[in-house]
Design an enzyme around this catalytic site. Structure first.
Site, short mmCIF file in Angstrom:
data_model
loop_
_atom_site.label_atom_id
_atom_site.label_comp_id
_atom_site.label_asym_id
_atom_site.label_seq_id
_atom_site.Cartn_x
_atom_site.Cartn_y
_atom_site.Cartn_z
N ALA A 157 0.84 -1.20 0.00
CA ALA A 157 0.00 0.00 0.00
C ALA A 157 0.87 1.24 0.00
O ALA A 157 1.98 1.24 0.53
CB ALA A 157 -0.89 0.01 1.24
N LYS A 158 0.36 2.29 -0.63
CA LYS A 158 1.06 3.57 -0.60
C LYS A 158 0.34 4.43 0.44
O LYS A 158 -0.45 5.32 0.11
CB LYS A 158 1.01 4.19 -2.00
CG LYS A 158 2.20 5.05 -2.32
CD LYS A 158 2.26 5.35 -3.81
CE LYS A 158 3.07 6.60 -4.07
NZ LYS A 158 4.46 6.57 -3.67
N GLY A 159 0.56 4.10 1.70
CA GLY A 159 -0.08 4.80 2.81
C GLY A 159 0.80 5.96 3.27
O GLY A 159 2.02 5.82 3.31
N TYR A 163 5.43 6.27 5.13
CA TYR A 163 6.61 7.00 4.61
C TYR A 163 7.50 7.56 5.72
O TYR A 163 8.58 8.08 5.45
CB TYR A 163 6.17 8.06 3.60
CG TYR A 163 5.98 7.41 2.25
CD1 TYR A 163 6.99 7.41 1.30
CD2 TYR A 163 4.83 6.69 1.96
CE1 TYR A 163 6.85 6.75 0.09
CE2 TYR A 163 4.68 6.02 0.75
CZ TYR A 163 5.69 6.06 -0.18
OH TYR A 163 5.55 5.39 -1.37
#
Ligand code: PPE
Length: 293
Positions: A157-159, A163
């Site tokens: 997932a690009k949550g 990051y």
């Protein structure tokens, strides 16, 4: 500094850049509970063209699904909204940042109670790791921070919150005098760089870690695999350990922001000037995104 553009799309409206504001008690600001995308529009003879827009929006929905966030728009609506925002900017080329975030209303760790908001911003963004880096290659450091295990935080997932891990690695690399960080997974295998997927070239073939090593399902990664296939170059997904990087013939990283960036040095081991395969893939990628073949 971000170079402002005209308008930001916020929940269905194009609002002036300086008015695109949110409440300080926005859920995602406190708990990192958002998902996002990074997309580029390139200058072509027919005007700006968004590269693989449908694939990026599809990944946004997959990221949201992983975090049980229900996006209150259809993918088609967000595709249209993205194009509308690019058009409104008047920019010939830009970086595009769709963001799905949990808004103002509730505090506490149950995200299901919060409203889901969507914004799409665009702005000019040049070479992510510097013009010099794209041409001559960057210096990287293997981070002492590990990429998260899929059962801790899902790398698929690009949550927004995940990051924080990339930022720990990036800061460590920059403070040690390098350009970018490479992360190993909890098992010690190469996962990816802080904001890019990684590839090595060995004996004329291209190798990249499998997604199960903890890499994001990169859209540029997929483009590189297709380009290499078209060129008749062997492409493999294989587990890599750090010494595979040190002894590779060529190393490059790729991502929407970084595009194809050669790596000239890792942990003070010299890989060298950008090699022939890296340059070939870079050249074809740069032509493809601009619709020139
Ligand atoms: N891994 C990570 C961790 C990552 O963030 C990116 C994109 C990639 C791989 C490559 O994915 P793709 O863009 O689909 O090829 N990183 C985005 C964010 C960069 C930022 O600093 O923000 C990007 O390149 O847009």
């Amino acid at each position: 500094m971000i170079e402002p553009s005209e308008k930001i799309w916020m929940d269905g409206n194009l609002v002036p850049w300086d008015e695109a504001k949110i409440h300080v008690l926005t859920h995602s600001l406190h708990y990192g509970s958002g998902v996002f995308e990074g997309i580029r529009a390139y200058e072509t003879r027919k005007g700006p063209a968004v590269f693989r827009l449908t694939d990026h929006i599809a990944r946004l929905y997959r990221s949201a699904k992983i975090y049980t966030i229900e996006i209150p728009y259809t993918p088609e609506e967000l595709i249209e909204a993205t194009k509308e925002t690019v058009r409104a900017s008047g920019l010939p080329a830009c970086y595009i940042r769709p963001l799905v975030y949990l808004g103002y209303g509730e505090m506490g760790l149950n995200p299901l109670l919060s409203p889901v908001n969507v914004s799409i911003a665009v702005w000019p963004w040049g070479a992510y790791l510097g013009d010099e880096g794209v041409t001559h290659g960057v210096r990287m450091k293997i981070s002492s921070w590990r990429r998260h295990d899929p059962n801790i935080i899902p790398p698929a997932a690009k949550g927004t919150g995940q990051y924080i891990n990339s930022q720990l690695a990036k800061v460590e690399a920059i403070k040690a005098g390098y350009d970018e960080a490479i992360l190993l997974n909890p098992q010690g295998l190469v996962a990816e760089a802080s904001g890019e997927n990684i590839f090595i070239v060995r004996e004329g073939e291209i190798i990249t870690p499998p997604l199960s090593a903890g890499a994001l399902i990169g859209i540029t990664r997929d483009s590189v695999i297709k380009i290499a296939g078209d060129l008749g170059i062997g492409v493999h997904e294989a587990e890599l350990v750090r010494t595979d990087l040190y002894t590779a013939d060529e190393v490059f990283v790729c991502g929407t922001a970084a595009e194809i960036t050669p790596v000239r040095e890792i942990d003070d081991r010299v890989i060298g000037d950008p090699g022939p395969l890296t340059k070939k893939v870079q050249e074809i990628f740069h032509a493809a995104v601009r619709g020139v073949s």
